[in-house]
Enzyme design. Sequence first.
Site, PDB file in Angstrom:
ATOM      1  CD1 TRP A 194      17.091 -37.722 -56.389  1.00 30.16           C
ATOM      2  CD2 TRP A 194      19.218 -37.095 -56.668  1.00 30.16           C
ATOM      3  NE1 TRP A 194      17.571 -38.346 -57.513  1.00 30.16           N
ATOM      4  CE2 TRP A 194      18.873 -37.988 -57.711  1.00 30.16           C
ATOM      5  CE3 TRP A 194      20.502 -36.563 -56.638  1.00 30.16           C
ATOM      6  CZ2 TRP A 194      19.777 -38.349 -58.700  1.00 30.16           C
ATOM      7  CZ3 TRP A 194      21.414 -36.932 -57.625  1.00 30.16           C
ATOM      8  CH2 TRP A 194      21.043 -37.813 -58.643  1.00 30.16           C
ATOM      9  CG  HIS A 195      23.107 -35.086 -54.427  1.00 26.80           C
ATOM     10  ND1 HIS A 195      22.213 -34.082 -54.716  1.00 26.80           N
ATOM     11  CD2 HIS A 195      23.940 -35.158 -55.495  1.00 26.80           C
ATOM     12  CE1 HIS A 195      22.501 -33.565 -55.900  1.00 26.80           C
ATOM     13  NE2 HIS A 195      23.532 -34.203 -56.399  1.00 26.80           N
ATOM     14  N   GLY A 196      21.824 -38.175 -51.084  1.00 31.57           N
ATOM     15  CA  GLY A 196      22.220 -39.209 -50.151  1.00 31.57           C
ATOM     16  C   GLY A 196      21.552 -39.077 -48.800  1.00 31.57           C
TER      17      GLY A 196
END
Length: 478
Positions: free
Chosen positions: A325-327
């Site tokens: 989700w973060h990248g």
Amino acid sequence: MLFNSIDFAIFLPIVFALYWFATRKHLKLQNLLIVASSYVFYGWWDYRFLALILFSTIVDYSVGLMLQKTNQQSKRKGLLWLSILVNIGLLGFFKYYNFFIDNFTQAFSFFGTEVQPNSLNIILPVGISFYTFQTLSYTIDVYRQRLQPTKDFIAFAAFVSFFPQLVAGPIERATNLLPQFYKKRQFVYSQAVDGLRQILWGLFKKIVIADNCAFFVNTIFDGYSDYSGSTLLLGAVFFAFQIYGDFSGYSDIAIGTARLFGFKLKQNFAFPYFSRDIAEFWRRWHISLSTWFRDYVYIPLGGSRGTRLNQIRNVFVIFLVSGFWHGANWTFIVWGALNAFYFLPLLLFGKNRIHTNIAAEHGVLPTVKEGMMMLLTFLLTTLGWIFFRADNITMAFDYVHRITNISLLSIPEIRPTFLIIFIGLFIMIEWFGRRQLYAIETLWLGYPKALRWGIYYFIVMIIFLYGGKEQEFIYFQF
């Protein structure tokens, strides 16, 4: 528009004045003003992506109404999947398209086959991960019949685009925030003052702690091969405080700003660096995202129930998904896997919920055991942050390798005294304010008014005199 910019310093008072003086007698107008202000706030960055927010808003508003009109389970599931596919589809395209294309190409090259799919010059819309999850939570809760769908489109649009938390959270649930748009808000002086106090502390975290740390973090990480192990460790520690000051500072500003308009957002950080194990850390760090994954991914998978194999699977799924989700980078996936490895022994031995209170709950200082546990948890977390910050996997492992040599015992080449003093002061204030929703919520309220305001003005002075070079908030990229 950045919270730590002149633009926002002009924007906020104007919206505040219109909200409380021009529209306070008309709830619909207040909500409409919030929508318009939020679209201006977001469009200030790139007006073209306003269409994405509007499209997501229309889709989930319509799905909610259609879910209410049918009891046929197959149709309800179809509507739910429509919402999921639209929202995750948009998120996946803008955030992960090139990641999958590049890895697809590399996989074929590994087997000796050259393929040349087209990469796109895709601009990642700021905050898309946040408002996508916010609208998804609405649809899922309506599907589960935990929430009645709204017929008020303006209120729903305000819920989706509410500018204080639009681009970096907290990720609010419709069950908490949406009903607040139905009720007439009254200006409460004490609530507004509390909001300003939280904004002040958020600005201190961001401008003094995070932005100053950012300068040294960038210097050390960009030239990491030239520094000793001790300097690299210091760089990792500085990044731990940079990301905490940056993200929790944003959350404080967002929550405080919402208070100015009569809204109550949920706490997003609860002093995570005072945690005594990784399980406690994840209950205190980015709470809105952690609980989102818990309620909509982890528990539906079975959570901590079922066989040991299922428990292990669920832990890795939740942390890997959180990392991704973060990248769109393997560094985030490794970071998620590392935290899963940290967490797993606590779950398997039933130790994941032994620290549900605050450290030194009945005392001023922690015990030696608590202190050692907090230090170990902080070091493990800092090790994980190296992977979070590194440009790629090779750099991350090389960085860690270079820390663990004899030069770790040397004196760091970079040792900014002023920043170390500020971090020490910051830790002390956070420790003594750890019982509150944010560190200075009630910390000095017992002091005489003149002294209390003197402290606030001193913090303002520190922000202006020692604020680092203006940096975008880290989580804007997510």
